[in-house]
Scaffold this active site. Structure first.
Site, PDB file in Angstrom:
ATOM      1  N   SER A  61       0.795  -1.236   0.000  1.00  0.00           N
ATOM      2  CA  SER A  61       0.000   0.000   0.000  1.00  0.00           C
ATOM      3  C   SER A  61       0.821   1.276   0.000  1.00  0.00           C
ATOM      4  O   SER A  61       0.248   2.372  -0.089  1.00  0.00           O
ATOM      5  CB  SER A  61      -0.949   0.021   1.206  1.00  0.00           C
ATOM      6  N   LYS A  64       0.145   3.837  -2.664  1.00  0.00           N
ATOM      7  CA  LYS A  64      -0.886   4.878  -2.604  1.00  0.00           C
ATOM      8  C   LYS A  64      -0.302   6.290  -2.514  1.00  0.00           C
ATOM      9  O   LYS A  64      -1.001   7.261  -2.799  1.00  0.00           O
ATOM     10  CB  LYS A  64      -1.834   4.610  -1.446  1.00  0.00           C
ATOM     11  N   SER A 117      -5.930   3.685   4.280  1.00  0.00           N
ATOM     12  CA  SER A 117      -5.399   2.830   3.208  1.00  0.00           C
ATOM     13  C   SER A 117      -6.497   2.066   2.470  1.00  0.00           C
ATOM     14  O   SER A 117      -6.352   0.883   2.135  1.00  0.00           O
ATOM     15  CB  SER A 117      -4.374   1.847   3.785  1.00  0.00           C
ATOM     16  N   LYS A 226       3.052   6.315   6.079  1.00  0.00           N
ATOM     17  CA  LYS A 226       2.160   5.329   5.460  1.00  0.00           C
ATOM     18  C   LYS A 226       2.619   3.906   5.760  1.00  0.00           C
ATOM     19  O   LYS A 226       3.811   3.609   5.747  1.00  0.00           O
ATOM     20  CB  LYS A 226       2.141   5.546   3.939  1.00  0.00           C
TER      21      LYS A 226
END
Length: 376
Positions: A61, A64, A117, A226
Site C-alpha cells: 500500500s 498509494k 489505506s 504510510k
C-alpha cells in the site's frame, strides 16, 4: 599460556563495555530487521543509512503515495466522483465499502486512501482522474520517470501484488520527500483519525483511523507517513519525524517489526548523525600549478567553511575529489576561483567546497622575463 588465554582480560573488558555502555552501540550504523531500508533528510535529500536500497521490492500500500501525488496534480479536490462498478467491487484489504452510484469528492477519497489505506478509494480516484484505471496507472509510471524513480514500476493503484509491480527503498524515500512537499498529502499522512463524508447519500459518513501506529504511541516528532502490508511484501512502513527543524524519512520494507525499525532509524538520524566540519574558511585543501608566475604554485583554500551531517564514525570514510584546473596562468589574484573539492560518502555526494587562491601570484618583471629567456 595459549594465545587466546593471554587476551581473555581484554575480551572480558570489551564485553562489559558492550553491556553497560549502550552509547557505544549508537556510534555504529543501526541494525534493523528490514530486508531493505533507507533514512533520508527531507531538506537535503542526503541518505544517512541504506540497506539494500536499490533492491527491487513489493511496495504494497505504499503505492498509494504515488496514487495521491498524481491525483492531486491532475485532479481537483472538490471534484465529485461517481462510484462505478469496478471500484465498488473491490473487497480485498482495507476498504470504505464504496457502492455503485454513490457520489463522493476526490478529497474524501484521498483521505480514505492515505489515512485508512482504503483500496476501493484508489480505484475510484484512478477512474475519475485518469478516465480509466489503466490510463491512470500510465500516469503514475510517467511521474515515476519524471522523479527519477528508475527502480519503480506500477501495475495498479493500491499495491495488490503483481510480479511487475515493484519499487525500491531509495525510490520510496525520494517519492515521499516529493509527496510531503504537497500540503494536502503532508496533512493527511499525519492525521490520526478522521471522518469520510459522502455527497450522495448525504447522510452517509464513516470514521477512519490511521493505520500508522507511530502516530498513536506519541513518538517524539512523528508526522507521517504510510503503512503497507501484503503476504508477499511483508510488513512495510514509511515514517517521518521532525525535531529542531529537521525532518527525516525512514523507509523499512519487509520487516519483523516495522515500527521498531523506523524508530531505530529515526533515533539514529536525530541522535547520532551530527554536523561535522570538513574544512574551515581559509583552510588549505590543495595546491594549483601556476604558469608564468613568480612562483610555480599557489595554495587553494576553502572560500567558506563546509559543514556536513554524518555519523562522526564515518568521517575517515569521507572521499575527496578535486575538480580543479591543472594549471592557472599568472597573474593570479587572491580569492580567484580555482575549482571545487567534492566530498562523497559511500558514493553519495554530501558537500562541495569552492576553492580560491590564498594569495596573489604576479608575473615576474620585464628584466626577470628577459633573464629567463636568455638563460633558459
Amino acid at each position: 599460556m595459549s594465545g587466546l588465554s593471554r587476551y581473555k582480560p581484554v575480551l572480558l573488558l570489551a564485553l562489559i563495555l558492550c553491556l553497560f555502555c549502550p552509547s557505544t552501540a549508537l556510534a555504529t550504523a543501526p541494525r534493523v530487521s528490514s530486508s531493505a531500508a533507507v533514512l533520508m533528510d527531507v531538506t537535503t535529500g542526503q541518505l544517512y543509512f541504506t540497506k539494500n536500497a536499490a533492491r527491487r521490492a513489493d511496495p504494497a500500500s505504499l503505492t498509494k503515495l504515488m496514487t495521491a501525488v498524481v491525483a492531486l496534480e491532475s485532479g481537483k479536490l472538490d471534484d465529485v466522483v461517481t462510484i462505478t462498478g469496478r471500484s465498488s467491487s473491490v473487497e480485498m484489504g482495507s476498504i470504505i465499502d464504496l457502492r455503485k452510484g454513490e457520489k463522493i469528492t476526490l478529497e474524501e477519497l484521498l483521505k480514505a486512501a492515505l489515512v485508512t489505506s482504503a483500496n476501493d478509494s484508489t480505484v475510484a480516484i484512478a477512474e475519475h482522474v485518469g478516465g480509466s484505471h489503466d490510463r491512470f496507472v500510465r500516469m503514475m509510471n510517467a511521474k515515476a520517470v519524471a522523479l527519477g524513480l528508475f527502480g519503480t514500476r506500477y501495475i495498479n493503484t493500491n499495491g495488490y501484488h503483481h510480479p511487475n509491480h515493484y519499487t525500491t527503498a531509495r525510490d520510496l524515500a525520494v517519492l515521499t520527500r516529493y509527496a510531503l512537499g504537497l500540503p494536502k498529502i503532508n496533512e493527511l499522512v499525519q492525521t490520526r483519525e478522521a471522518t469520510v463524508h459522502w455527497v450522495e447519500p448525504q447522510q452517509r459518513e464513516e470514521k477512519i483511523i490511521n493505520s500508522n501506529r507511530l502516530l498513536s504511541i506519541g513518538y517524539d516528532g512523528i508526522d507521517g507517513v504510510k503503512t503497507g502490508t501484503t503476504p508477499m511484501a511483508g510488513n512495510c512502513l514509511i515514517a517521518s519525524a521532525t525535531r529542531d527543524g529537521r525532518r527525516l524519512i525512514a523507509v523499512a520494507l519487509n520487516c519483523y517489526d516495522r515500527y521498531r525499525d523506523c524508530i531505530t532509524l529515526l533515533d539514529y538520524g536525530f541522535e547520532v548523525v551530527k554536523p561535522v566540519t570538513v574544512a574551515g574558511a581559509g583552510e588549505k585543501v590543495t595546491q594549483a600549478a601556476v604558469t608564468g608566475g613568480v612562483q610555480p604554485s599557489v595554495d587553494a583554500v576553502a572560500q567558506d567553511a563546509l559543514e556536513v551531517r554524518i555519523d562522526p564514525d564515518f568521517l575517515p570514510k569521507l572521499e575527496q575529489r578535486l575538480e580543479i584546473k591543472e594549471t592557472v596562468p599568472a597573474p593570479v589574484k587572491q580569492g580567484q576561483s580555482l575549482g571545487q573539492a567534492v566530498y562523497f560518502l559511500d558514493g553519495q555526494e554530501i558537500g562541495r567546497l569552492n576553492l580560491v587562491a590564498a594569495e596573489d601570484v604576479p608575473r615576474p618583471g620585464w628584466h626577470r622575463q628577459l633573464w629567463d629567456k636568455v638563460f633558459d
